[in-house]
Design a protein around this motif. Structure first.
Motif, PDB file in Angstrom:
ATOM      1  N   TRP A 357      49.881   2.081  42.458  1.00  0.00           N
ATOM      2  CA  TRP A 357      49.757   3.648  42.300  1.00  0.00           C
ATOM      3  C   TRP A 357      48.811   4.101  41.232  1.00  0.00           C
ATOM      4  CZ3 TRP A 357      55.155   6.213  43.119  1.00  0.00           C
ATOM      5  CH2 TRP A 357      55.328   6.079  44.623  1.00  0.00           C
ATOM      6  N   PRO A 358      48.129   4.914  41.519  1.00  0.00           N
ATOM      7  CA  PRO A 358      47.274   5.369  40.312  1.00  0.00           C
ATOM      8  C   PRO A 358      48.021   6.033  39.253  1.00  0.00           C
ATOM      9  CG  PRO A 358      46.699   6.707  42.102  1.00  0.00           C
ATOM     10  CD  PRO A 358      47.567   5.486  42.644  1.00  0.00           C
ATOM     11  N   GLN A 359      47.412   6.184  37.987  1.00  0.00           N
ATOM     12  CA  GLN A 359      48.113   6.803  37.146  1.00  0.00           C
ATOM     13  C   GLN A 359      48.172   8.344  37.399  1.00  0.00           C
ATOM     14  OE1 GLN A 359      46.885   6.396  33.189  1.00  0.00           O
ATOM     15  NE2 GLN A 359      48.459   7.097  32.022  1.00  0.00           N
ATOM     16  N   LYS A 360      47.312   9.107  37.939  1.00  0.00           N
ATOM     17  CA  LYS A 360      47.192  10.370  38.465  1.00  0.00           C
ATOM     18  C   LYS A 360      46.635  10.512  39.971  1.00  0.00           C
ATOM     19  CE  LYS A 360      43.256  11.805  36.252  1.00  0.00           C
ATOM     20  NZ  LYS A 360      42.306  12.913  35.240  1.00  0.00           N
ATOM     21  N   ARG A 361      46.825  11.555  40.339  1.00  0.00           N
ATOM     22  CA  ARG A 361      46.405  11.304  42.021  1.00  0.00           C
ATOM     23  C   ARG A 361      44.807  11.412  42.026  1.00  0.00           C
ATOM     24  NH1 ARG A 361      46.420  16.200  46.215  1.00  0.00           N
ATOM     25  NH2 ARG A 361      46.278  15.213  48.242  1.00  0.00           N
ATOM     26  N   THR A 362      44.389  10.394  42.881  1.00  0.00           N
ATOM     27  CA  THR A 362      42.782  10.201  42.830  1.00  0.00           C
ATOM     28  C   THR A 362      42.503  10.172  44.120  1.00  0.00           C
ATOM     29  OG1 THR A 362      43.365   8.733  40.868  1.00  0.00           O
ATOM     30  CG2 THR A 362      41.202   8.423  42.189  1.00  0.00           C
ATOM     31  N   ALA A 406      63.880   2.621  40.356  1.00  0.00           N
ATOM     32  CA  ALA A 406      64.320   2.281  38.878  1.00  0.00           C
ATOM     33  C   ALA A 406      63.526   1.289  38.326  1.00  0.00           C
ATOM     34  CB  ALA A 406      65.878   2.241  38.547  1.00  0.00           C
ATOM     35  N   GLN A 407      63.610  -0.018  38.988  1.00  0.00           N
ATOM     36  CA  GLN A 407      62.972  -1.281  38.802  1.00  0.00           C
ATOM     37  C   GLN A 407      61.552  -1.048  38.326  1.00  0.00           C
ATOM     38  OE1 GLN A 407      64.639  -3.739  41.661  1.00  0.00           O
ATOM     39  NE2 GLN A 407      65.689  -4.807  40.178  1.00  0.00           N
ATOM     40  N   ILE A 408      60.851  -0.362  39.237  1.00  0.00           N
ATOM     41  CA  ILE A 408      59.394  -0.122  39.303  1.00  0.00           C
ATOM     42  C   ILE A 408      59.037   0.642  38.180  1.00  0.00           C
ATOM     43  CG2 ILE A 408      57.527   0.925  40.436  1.00  0.00           C
ATOM     44  CD1 ILE A 408      58.341  -1.512  41.573  1.00  0.00           C
ATOM     45  N   VAL A 409      59.798   1.591  37.810  1.00  0.00           N
ATOM     46  CA  VAL A 409      59.677   2.458  36.367  1.00  0.00           C
ATOM     47  C   VAL A 409      59.944   1.754  35.462  1.00  0.00           C
ATOM     48  CG1 VAL A 409      60.897   4.591  35.348  1.00  0.00           C
ATOM     49  CG2 VAL A 409      60.317   4.717  37.718  1.00  0.00           C
ATOM     50  N   GLU A 410      60.715   0.839  35.367  1.00  0.00           N
ATOM     51  CA  GLU A 410      61.205  -0.175  34.001  1.00  0.00           C
ATOM     52  C   GLU A 410      59.695  -0.987  33.952  1.00  0.00           C
ATOM     53  OE1 GLU A 410      63.258   0.168  31.611  1.00  0.00           O
ATOM     54  OE2 GLU A 410      64.253   1.547  32.593  1.00  0.00           O
ATOM     55  N   MET A 411      59.374  -1.409  34.994  1.00  0.00           N
ATOM     56  CA  MET A 411      58.032  -2.268  34.929  1.00  0.00           C
ATOM     57  C   MET A 411      57.080  -1.675  34.337  1.00  0.00           C
ATOM     58  SD  MET A 411      58.469  -4.446  38.232  1.00  0.00           S
ATOM     59  CE  MET A 411      57.137  -5.448  38.016  1.00  0.00           C
ATOM     60  N   ARG A 412      56.887  -0.369  34.977  1.00  0.00           N
ATOM     61  CA  ARG A 412      55.633   0.382  34.330  1.00  0.00           C
ATOM     62  C   ARG A 412      55.864   0.657  32.959  1.00  0.00           C
ATOM     63  NH1 ARG A 412      56.055   3.730  39.281  1.00  0.00           N
ATOM     64  NH2 ARG A 412      54.126   3.044  40.593  1.00  0.00           N
ATOM     65  N   LYS A 413      56.980   0.890  32.296  1.00  0.00           N
ATOM     66  CA  LYS A 413      57.388   1.225  30.914  1.00  0.00           C
ATOM     67  C   LYS A 413      57.092  -0.001  30.077  1.00  0.00           C
ATOM     68  CE  LYS A 413      61.011   4.821  31.436  1.00  0.00           C
ATOM     69  NZ  LYS A 413      62.308   5.093  30.985  1.00  0.00           N
ATOM     70  N   SER A 414      57.334  -1.329  30.634  1.00  0.00           N
ATOM     71  CA  SER A 414      57.221  -2.461  29.770  1.00  0.00           C
ATOM     72  C   SER A 414      55.602  -2.891  29.854  1.00  0.00           C
ATOM     73  CB  SER A 414      57.919  -3.479  30.273  1.00  0.00           C
ATOM     74  OG  SER A 414      57.507  -3.736  31.657  1.00  0.00           O
ATOM     75  N   SER A 415      54.961  -2.193  30.594  1.00  0.00           N
ATOM     76  CA  SER A 415      53.219  -2.365  30.803  1.00  0.00           C
ATOM     77  C   SER A 415      52.671  -1.927  29.404  1.00  0.00           C
ATOM     78  CB  SER A 415      52.775  -1.784  31.956  1.00  0.00           C
ATOM     79  OG  SER A 415      51.247  -1.936  32.049  1.00  0.00           O
ATOM     80  N   LEU A 416      51.737  -2.910  28.714  1.00  0.00           N
ATOM     81  CA  LEU A 416      51.233  -2.485  27.606  1.00  0.00           C
ATOM     82  C   LEU A 416      50.097  -1.389  27.878  1.00  0.00           C
ATOM     83  CD1 LEU A 416      50.745  -6.133  25.889  1.00  0.00           C
ATOM     84  CD2 LEU A 416      52.486  -4.433  25.470  1.00  0.00           C
ATOM     85  N   VAL A 417      49.508  -1.461  28.798  1.00  0.00           N
ATOM     86  CA  VAL A 417      48.272  -0.409  29.071  1.00  0.00           C
ATOM     87  C   VAL A 417      48.936   0.463  30.386  1.00  0.00           C
ATOM     88  CG1 VAL A 417      45.946  -0.004  29.605  1.00  0.00           C
ATOM     89  CG2 VAL A 417      46.500  -1.896  28.341  1.00  0.00           C
ATOM     90  N   GLU A 421      47.645  -2.176  37.239  1.00  0.00           N
ATOM     91  CA  GLU A 421      48.699  -2.629  38.308  1.00  0.00           C
ATOM     92  C   GLU A 421      49.559  -3.543  37.775  1.00  0.00           C
ATOM     93  OE1 GLU A 421      46.196  -4.509  41.262  1.00  0.00           O
ATOM     94  OE2 GLU A 421      44.781  -2.885  41.563  1.00  0.00           O
ATOM     95  N   LEU A 422      50.653  -3.412  38.307  1.00  0.00           N
ATOM     96  CA  LEU A 422      51.845  -4.269  37.979  1.00  0.00           C
ATOM     97  C   LEU A 422      51.473  -5.716  38.490  1.00  0.00           C
ATOM     98  CD1 LEU A 422      54.693  -1.948  38.898  1.00  0.00           C
ATOM     99  CD2 LEU A 422      53.663  -2.402  36.519  1.00  0.00           C
TER     100      LEU A 422
END
Length: 747
Positions: A357-362, A406-417, A421-422
């Protein structure tokens, strides 16, 4: 201690008292005080005695907002006032528990079924109940033109998961022999066509009632279908059915294959054919527009499958891995869709769409468009329809192994940048099926209405839908489905000669009639003066009876393409009119020559050759029922006054009055409505110009840049067209006739 009393005398007080003795002596005073506090004999309510800083809004209704010491007093006051205390609903903490949320979600779907994307649509769309589903009708914002621009320049996304699927599995000869009874090879290709049975393409055909064997067979409705890849004699057929006639089609298949409903697998007794309902297993989305391929390319990422991949599902083995890699490579090379064959079926194995998913609608675009010569066309001629989604066990396996949001959100939070893409090693592998639809070959290469249908497992519906939205797809509803069909000059989604089409016309008629009679009498259009015999209904049987000269009990829509093309040649001149049955309807398209707008329930009339078409006006007719309506209104008014005087007399004498007779009001309403809209006796001769048909859909067409109408004319009226393809149209609320050009719709 000495003290001065009330009378001025000196009173001696003891230096100490016994507390128990003092309390026992004044027990009556203490009880009286407590009773006075509990009964609150004053004029104020319990919550009104609180200081201002402790008062809260809605204290009189919510007992829990009061201090505990005042709740019982408030409860007694509410009982004395005669109002039962309102029971407070469960706390939000209780309602938001996962188990309670799931139970509430299921409870609200008992009456009507929800789509998997219902929550998203309900916040942004006007929702309607149709065909047992809660479906999005149109966006809440003004987006009619925007949705049309999406179909011509961008991409329109629609959730078509309400279209149900029936799976038929068994021996190929047994299936084909049975299905031949409900199809007609004269109007198009059937289930047994070579291009369909190999699994390369999907098809669309009309299902007929097998009880009717003559040429005027009763149609049930159109269905989409495709076969699996042929590997053995046992084959699988998927049939996608509209919910308006799904129950009838399912009942037809059960009787056709002699299914024993007492068995769990619905197997027939002779050929071993299995019929299953997949209405809760699949999700279907439709992408329409030139950028639909770009959205698919950005939203769907295909993995590279090899022996080193970990945690592969059991449906991926060494044999099928090469097939999946070939399919994924074909999808990766998919840039110029002009080279694709019509109705192509392409199975793809993709990764979890939430990972990209993009960070915002693209807005997704295809930057490097390859030319037709740069693409290997032969690649798409191979059979790429093999998919584990067609296997029941593999389809269930895909649904059970899915990462939560919820697991996807946690993976995004742990991403440095943020926005990257996860990691791919934690993604799921999902099989999907892509169906390529070719639009009208008119203005551009692909034609209006071209795009993709995406079939996914139902548990992944919301993830894929949100992915299409995040990559720039504009979402549409039922209104956009009708708009696309109108721009493509498709007369009907539910044809008038089917049971579902008749029911849809009845609902439409009731809606327009109720709207008409909600107006006051001085604001209603007097159709009796306009000589409109059927302003809110398509009276096809009476129209055909007028032109054929005999009573019409049944009729059918002409679907034979060869005959329709002959009729079109007759209208353009040089060819004689073909012989047609008396009780058939011909689908037509009308374009106004100059000014004028086509509207629903409009009349299609003949025109005399050589007559000026600019000054034809229907004269104002005399309303023969006006005096009857006036007399009935006065009679009813007198009756109501008489009943009112009787009720007042009963109240004065303190006698029980008889209740208002509902039958009187109902009878008056039916009589008055029949005088406003009387039952038509003729359609053909109701106006000064002979009526040959009705307009079912009329509006301004953005594709043609002018007003357009779609409807049907009586087959017997074809020879009365002296001016060939020139006709007159008249809207129900107008006296003026407008000239229009008539063409035959050949789908």
């Amino acid at each position: 201690m000495d003290s001065t009393g009330p009378s001025g005398r000196q009173v001696s007080l003891p230096s100490a008292i016994n507390l128990s003795t003092f309390t026992a002596a004044r027990m009556k005073e203490i009880k009286a005080m407590r009773k006075a506090l509990s009964e609150n004999a004053g004029t104020k309510m319990a919550f009104q005695k609180l200081p201002k800083h402790m008062r809260r809004r809605a204290m009189s209704h919510v007992v829990k907002r009061l201090p505990r010491r005042l709740r019982e007093i408030h409860f007694n006051q509410m009982k004395k006032s005669g109002l039962p205390p309102k029971t407070s609903k469960l706390s939000r903490k209780h309602r938001r528990r996962p188990l309670n949320l799931k139970c509430e979600y299921s409870r609200r779907q008992r009456r009507v079924k929800w789509l998997d994307t219902h929550i998203w649509h309900a916040k942004r769309f006007h929702m309607v109940e149709k065909w047992g589903f809660k479906l999005p009708k149109q966006p809440c914002d003004k987006s009619f033109r925007a949705c049309y621009r999406a179909t011509t320049q961008h991409c329109l996304v629609q959730d078509l998961s309400y279209i149900r699927c029936i799976e038929i599995a068994g021996a190929y000869p047994s299936i084909i022999s049975k299905l031949a009874k409900v199809t007609d090879s004269k109007i198009g290709l059937t289930f047994s066509a070579t291009c369909f049975c190999e699994g390369k393409k999907f098809g669309t055909l009309t299902i007929f009632d097998p009880d009717c064997t003559n040429s005027m067979r009763k149609a049930i409705g159109e269905v989409d279908f495709f076969w699996d890849q042929p590997k053995s004699e046992k084959r699988t057929l998927w049939v996608f059915v509209h919910p308006a006639y799904y129950a009838r089609i399912l009942e037809l298949f059960v009787g056709l294959f002699e299914i024993d409903l007492s068995l769990e697998e619905n197997v027939n007794k002779s050929g071993g054919v299995i019929v299953k309902e997949l209405q809760y297993d699949l999700g279907k989305f439709r992408l329409t527009g030139p950028l639909s391929t770009a959205i698919l390319k950005h939203a769907l990422r295909t993995p590279i499958l090899n022996e080193n991949c970990k945690n592969l599902p059991p449906w991926i083995n060494s044999e099928s891995m090469d097939i999946f890699n070939e399919q994924n490579q074909a999808f990766a090379d998919l840039t110029n869709v002009n080279c694709l064959p019509p109705n192509m079926v392409l199975a793809v194995v993709v990764q979890d769409p939430r990972m990209v998913w993009p960070q915002k609608r693209t807005k997704a675009t295809l930057d490097d468009i390859q030319t037709l010569e740069d693409i290997d066309i032969e690649t798409f001629q191979k059979n790429l329809s093999f998919s584990p989604l067609l296997v029941d066990s593999f389809r269930n396996f895909v649904q059970y192994f899915k990462m939560s949001n919820a697991q996807i959100v946690e993976m995004r939070k742990s991403s440095l940048v943020p926005g990257l893409e996860l990691p791919g090693e934690q993604q799921s592998v999902i099989p999907i099926i892509l169906l390529w639809r070719v639009g009208n070959r008119t203005s551009n290469n692909n034609g209006y209405g071209s795009g993709w249908d995406v079939i996914v497992p139902s548990v992944w519906s919301q993830a894929f839908f949100m992915s299409f939205v995040m990559w720039g797809g504009r979402v549409g509803g039922l209104r956009e489905t009708e708009s696309i069909a109108f721009e493509k000059s498709q007369c009907d989604l539910l044809y008038p000669d089917t049971t579902a089409g008749e029911q849809e016309e009845h609902v439409l008629t009731d809606t327009y009639r109720d709207t008409f009679f909600r107006l006051p009498p001085n604001k209603r259009t007097n159709f009796n003066k306009f000589a409109i015999a059927s302003p809110f209904s398509f009276n096809w049987k009476l129209l055909i009876s007028d032109w054929s000269g005999q009573h019409c009990s049944t009729f059918f829509v002409l679907r034979d393409r060869l005959v329709l093309k002959e009729i079109q040649k007759f209208l353009t001149g040089g060819v004689a009119a073909p012989l047609l049955p008396d009780n058939c309807l011909i689908p037509v398209k009308l374009l106004t020559e100059k000014k004028g707008v086509c509207s629903r329930f409009g009349l299609i009339c003949t025109i005399e050759e050589g007559t000026s078409r600019d000054e034809i006006v229907e004269p104002m007719h005399k309303d023969l029922l006006a005096q009857k309506r006036k007399a009935l209104r006065q009679e009813h008014k007198s009756l109501l006054q008489k009943l009112r005087r009787r009720r007042k007399r009963c109240r004065k004498l303190k006698k029980p009055s008889s209740p208002t007779d509902i039958d009187i009001l109902t009878t008056y309403r039916h009589k008055m409505r029949s005088l406003w809209l009387p039952e038509p006796k003729t359609i053909r001769y109701s106006c000064i110009r002979p009526v040959i048909g009705f307009i079912k859909h009329g509006a301004f067409s953005f594709t043609f840049g002018q007003s357009k109408g779609l409807g049907y004319i009586a087959g017997s009226a074809l020879t009365s067209l002296t001016a060939k393809n020139k006709v007159l149209i008249r809207n129900p609320n107008s006296q003026k006739y407008k000239a229009a050009v008539l063409d035959i719709v050949v789908e």
